[in-house]
Design an enzyme around this catalytic site. Sequence first.
Site, PDB file in Angstrom:
ATOM      1  N   SER A  19       0.621  -1.254   0.213  1.00 11.99           N
ATOM      2  CA  SER A  19       0.287  -0.013   0.305  1.00 11.99           C
ATOM      3  C   SER A  19       0.563   1.290   0.194  1.00 11.99           C
ATOM      4  O   SER A  19       2.233   1.194   0.284  1.00 11.99           O
ATOM      5  CB  SER A  19      -0.918   0.090   1.422  1.00 11.99           C
ATOM      6  OG  SER A  19      -0.041  -0.112   2.062  1.00 11.99           O
ATOM      7  N   GLY A  20       0.362   2.243  -0.738  1.00  9.65           N
ATOM      8  CA  GLY A  20       0.599   3.999   0.001  1.00  9.65           C
ATOM      9  C   GLY A  20       1.791   3.912  -0.627  1.00  9.65           C
ATOM     10  O   GLY A  20       2.280   3.343  -2.094  1.00  9.65           O
ATOM     11  N   ILE A  21       2.991   4.602  -0.047  1.00 10.36           N
ATOM     12  CA  ILE A  21       4.237   5.365  -0.837  1.00 10.36           C
ATOM     13  C   ILE A  21       5.030   3.544  -1.974  1.00 10.36           C
ATOM     14  O   ILE A  21       6.276   3.637  -2.526  1.00 10.36           O
ATOM     15  CB  ILE A  21       4.917   5.556  -0.250  1.00 10.36           C
ATOM     16  CG1 ILE A  21       4.319   7.057   0.426  1.00 10.36           C
ATOM     17  CG2 ILE A  21       6.492   5.970  -1.146  1.00 10.36           C
ATOM     18  CD1 ILE A  21       5.405   7.618   1.346  1.00 10.36           C
ATOM     19  N   ASP A  58       5.259  -7.193   1.823  1.00 10.37           N
ATOM     20  CA  ASP A  58       4.531  -6.874   2.542  1.00 10.37           C
ATOM     21  C   ASP A  58       3.792  -8.041   3.418  1.00 10.37           C
ATOM     22  O   ASP A  58       3.845  -8.670   3.531  1.00 10.37           O
ATOM     23  CB  ASP A  58       3.993  -5.615   2.021  1.00 10.37           C
ATOM     24  CG  ASP A  58       2.796  -5.218   2.880  1.00 10.37           C
ATOM     25  OD1 ASP A  58       2.700  -3.700   2.722  1.00 10.37           O
ATOM     26  OD2 ASP A  58       2.375  -4.739   4.110  1.00 10.37           O
ATOM     27  N   TYR A  68       8.273   9.776  16.442  1.00 14.27           N
ATOM     28  CA  TYR A  68       8.338   9.582  15.081  1.00 14.27           C
ATOM     29  C   TYR A  68       9.670  10.853  14.208  1.00 14.27           C
ATOM     30  O   TYR A  68      10.103   9.733  13.256  1.00 14.27           O
ATOM     31  CB  TYR A  68       7.058   9.571  14.033  1.00 14.27           C
ATOM     32  CG  TYR A  68       6.899   9.559  13.217  1.00 14.27           C
ATOM     33  CD1 TYR A  68       6.462   8.223  11.888  1.00 14.27           C
ATOM     34  CD2 TYR A  68       6.809  10.573  12.120  1.00 14.27           C
ATOM     35  CE1 TYR A  68       6.917   8.385  11.104  1.00 14.27           C
ATOM     36  CE2 TYR A  68       6.681  10.662  10.815  1.00 14.27           C
ATOM     37  CZ  TYR A  68       6.646   8.990   9.771  1.00 14.27           C
ATOM     38  OH  TYR A  68       6.679   9.527   8.767  1.00 14.27           O
ATOM     39  N   LYS A  73      13.028   9.267  11.908  1.00 11.01           N
ATOM     40  CA  LYS A  73      13.200   9.204  10.603  1.00 11.01           C
ATOM     41  C   LYS A  73      14.398  10.023  10.050  1.00 11.01           C
ATOM     42  O   LYS A  73      15.101  10.657   9.103  1.00 11.01           O
ATOM     43  CB  LYS A  73      11.901  10.738  10.245  1.00 11.01           C
ATOM     44  CG  LYS A  73      10.300  10.070   9.987  1.00 11.01           C
ATOM     45  CD  LYS A  73      10.787   8.276   9.026  1.00 11.01           C
ATOM     46  CE  LYS A  73       9.354   7.773   8.699  1.00 11.01           C
ATOM     47  NZ  LYS A  73       9.909   6.592   7.781  1.00 11.01           N
ATOM     48  N   THR A 132      -2.248   8.371   1.465  1.00  4.23           N
ATOM     49  CA  THR A 132      -2.501   7.676   1.906  1.00  4.23           C
ATOM     50  C   THR A 132      -3.154   7.031   2.637  1.00  4.23           C
ATOM     51  O   THR A 132      -4.069   7.469   3.352  1.00  4.23           O
ATOM     52  CB  THR A 132      -0.620   6.806   1.915  1.00  4.23           C
ATOM     53  OG1 THR A 132      -0.405   6.931   3.702  1.00  4.23           O
ATOM     54  CG2 THR A 132       0.317   7.771   1.334  1.00  4.23           C
TER      55      THR A 132
END
Length: 269
Positions: free
Chosen positions: A22-24, A43, A160, A164, A195
């Site tokens: 999914s998503g990016i 995944d 978070y 990153k 997303t």
Amino acid sequence: MHNYRQLFDLSGKIAVVLGAGSGIGQASAHALGALGAHVVCADRDEQAVQATAAQIAQAGSAEWHIIDGASGEQIADLAARTLKAHGRVDIAATTPALNIRKLIVDYTEDEFDQVMNLNLKGAFRFLRAFGAPMMKQGRGSLILCSSMRAVTVEPGLGVYAATKAGIAQMIKGFAAEAGAYGVRVNAVMPGVIETRLTAPLKERREIYDTYAAHTVFNRWGQACEVGSAVAFLASDAASYITGTSLAVDGGWTAIDGPPTGLTATRPSE
């Protein structure tokens, strides 16, 4: 003169995408596949990753594997299986991440460990598992997913953001270590992207509009816009780029808050 079209061509390349369901991650898998790579989609969501691989295979080549991005053993196993099946790994990208939006004083030890284990330790495990064989074969491109939160934060995103920022520094360190072996190591640094994970925020109109206004385009980004950046970093068109976090954030981190005040006058015809 260079054949610039060929520099972007990934035909014959073996590309692994962790988080392809999914998503990016899904968008990255599609982009790599569209440019000719055989995509090893991985995944933890079996139905989603199977669907991604099936979509790519309609016009290209793909396979799928079930893997937990927080498991070092499973990441290493994916690398080993890919090498056994294909003899090499040319490109490897990873996108899975977890955010528990809480003030730091409200975080539990377990929540902190969950975020760190998937986001930062997962990145380390990924670099180790796929970096080693790339160094041995003398070439390869590794792409990780950082975030604009590596450089700018808001309340509830401290832990978070720390993961990153850690990824942004880790890719610099590994780029320095792997460069002599012909291996490039980069990250994409997405801004606010539409997303499945950001869908709850998008549904709240005031939040959607506020976030959109932080960009110079006054809109959220699409996963395909990040996937295209991943494909660029994977390709020979980026052959002299390593140790870099490429911002894909609509200008969010380039400006000091929402672009208000004076507006440019359009040039006359």
